[in-house]
Design a protein around this motif. Structure first.
Motif, PDB file in Angstrom:
ATOM      1  N   THR A 140       0.541  -1.150   0.497  1.00  0.00           N
ATOM      2  CA  THR A 140      -0.271   0.194   0.354  1.00  0.00           C
ATOM      3  C   THR A 140       1.216   1.068  -0.027  1.00  0.00           C
ATOM      4  OG1 THR A 140      -0.107  -0.162   2.133  1.00  0.00           O
ATOM      5  CG2 THR A 140      -2.262  -1.025   1.611  1.00  0.00           C
ATOM      6  N   LEU A 141       0.550   2.369  -1.244  1.00  0.00           N
ATOM      7  CA  LEU A 141       1.170   3.289  -0.492  1.00  0.00           C
ATOM      8  C   LEU A 141       0.150   4.984   0.105  1.00  0.00           C
ATOM      9  CD1 LEU A 141       2.869   5.754  -1.672  1.00  0.00           C
ATOM     10  CD2 LEU A 141       2.215   5.424  -4.086  1.00  0.00           C
ATOM     11  N   HIS A 178      -3.117   0.741  -3.737  1.00  0.00           N
ATOM     12  CA  HIS A 178      -2.888  -0.643  -4.323  1.00  0.00           C
ATOM     13  C   HIS A 178      -1.228  -0.555  -4.746  1.00  0.00           C
ATOM     14  CE1 HIS A 178      -4.929  -2.359  -0.662  1.00  0.00           C
ATOM     15  NE2 HIS A 178      -6.479  -1.993  -1.159  1.00  0.00           N
ATOM     16  N   TYR A 179      -0.369  -0.940  -4.224  1.00  0.00           N
ATOM     17  CA  TYR A 179       0.431  -0.955  -5.915  1.00  0.00           C
ATOM     18  C   TYR A 179       1.490  -2.372  -5.566  1.00  0.00           C
ATOM     19  CZ  TYR A 179       4.836  -0.479  -3.070  1.00  0.00           C
ATOM     20  OH  TYR A 179       5.739  -0.846  -1.055  1.00  0.00           O
ATOM     21  N   VAL A 187       3.022  -0.653 -10.695  1.00  0.00           N
ATOM     22  CA  VAL A 187       0.865  -0.450 -10.854  1.00  0.00           C
ATOM     23  C   VAL A 187       0.646  -0.077 -10.010  1.00  0.00           C
ATOM     24  CG1 VAL A 187      -0.514  -2.177 -12.196  1.00  0.00           C
ATOM     25  CG2 VAL A 187       1.982  -2.931 -12.606  1.00  0.00           C
ATOM     26  N   GLU A 188       0.492   0.698  -9.808  1.00  0.00           N
ATOM     27  CA  GLU A 188      -0.742   0.802  -8.510  1.00  0.00           C
ATOM     28  C   GLU A 188      -2.027   0.885  -9.504  1.00  0.00           C
ATOM     29  OE1 GLU A 188      -1.241   5.391  -6.687  1.00  0.00           O
ATOM     30  OE2 GLU A 188      -0.266   5.532  -8.235  1.00  0.00           O
ATOM     31  N   GLY A 193     -11.797   1.976 -10.644  1.00  0.00           N
ATOM     32  CA  GLY A 193     -11.783   1.980 -12.029  1.00  0.00           C
ATOM     33  C   GLY A 193      -9.768   2.603 -12.011  1.00  0.00           C
ATOM     34  N   TYR A 194      -9.376   2.286 -11.054  1.00  0.00           N
ATOM     35  CA  TYR A 194      -8.140   3.798 -11.032  1.00  0.00           C
ATOM     36  C   TYR A 194      -7.328   3.252 -11.188  1.00  0.00           C
ATOM     37  CZ  TYR A 194      -3.834   5.975 -10.224  1.00  0.00           C
ATOM     38  OH  TYR A 194      -2.908   6.736  -9.897  1.00  0.00           O
TER      39      TYR A 194
END
Length: 208
Positions: A140-141, A178-179, A187-188, A193-194
């Motif tokens: 997580t970021l 999330h990444y 990939v984040e 839909g982000y």
């Protein structure tokens, strides 16, 4: 008159000789003393140089995130109209730096987000930068706060420029994504839909 001048010359010459004799010992005393008998330090008694302090990473910062990144593909939900739910836009080219002290910057050089609403093209143009604080775990970021900004968002539809707004500071951003990060690719993902794919650049070093 000639005899008087001759006598004066003799007196002056005698005085000069006497002065020269006095000057010799004074000049001699100005010479530096020999240092052959000066004490010499024992190399074995000298302390070793102090070691450099180790660079520490702030708690809650994942080292894979640290560095510089540029987005290569993004799908972003945008609240474009006040009376319409957010809909998706696509873009690329945004630049990020994540530092090991938990600070970072995002740069947008006339980055265009393109969407569509009721068959009409909509565009959102970002120009400028914003600084932020962040934390990261293994997956997580969190963008904790927007601490400084000089960023303008311009909204366009079929009518032309609809609105132009500056980026506000936000001390309580707390935006969680999330990444997955591996080497030079990140990939984040997020809600609604982000999705954003980043490639690592060489502008800012990787922290390990």
């Amino acid at each position: 008159m000639i005899r008087i001048h001759t006598a004066l010359l003799v007196v002056c010459a005698t005085a000069l000789v006497a002065c020269a004799g006095l000057a010799v010992p004074l000049l001699g005393s100005a010479e530096p003393a020999s240092c052959r008998s000066c004490p010499v330090a024992d190399p074995a008694a000298l302390p070793s140089p102090a070691p450099l302090p180790k660079q520490a990473r702030e708690p809650g910062v994942d080292h894979c995130l640290v560095g510089s990144w540029r987005t290569v593909e993004e799908t972003v939900p945008v609240k474009f109209y006040a009376d319409v739910d957010p809909f998706l836009f696509t873009t690329s080219g945004r630049y990020y730096e994540f530092r090991p002290d938990g600070t970072g910057i995002e740069r947008n050089d006339d980055i265009t987000f393109v969407g569509s609403h009721r068959g009409n093209e909509t565009r959102l143009v970002a120009d400028g930068w914003r600084e932020f604080t962040w934390t990261g775990t293994a997956d997580t970021l969190t963008f904790v706060a927007i601490t400084n900004a000089a960023l303008t968002w311009s909204y366009y539809d079929q009518r032309g420029l609809v609105s132009s707004q500056p980026e506000p500071l936000d001390p309580r951003r707390n935006e969680v994504k999330h990444y997955a990060c591996a080497g030079t690719r990140l990939v984040e993902t997020g809600d609604n839909g982000y999705r954003s794919t980043w490639d690592r650049t060489t502008d800012f070093g990787v922290y390990g």
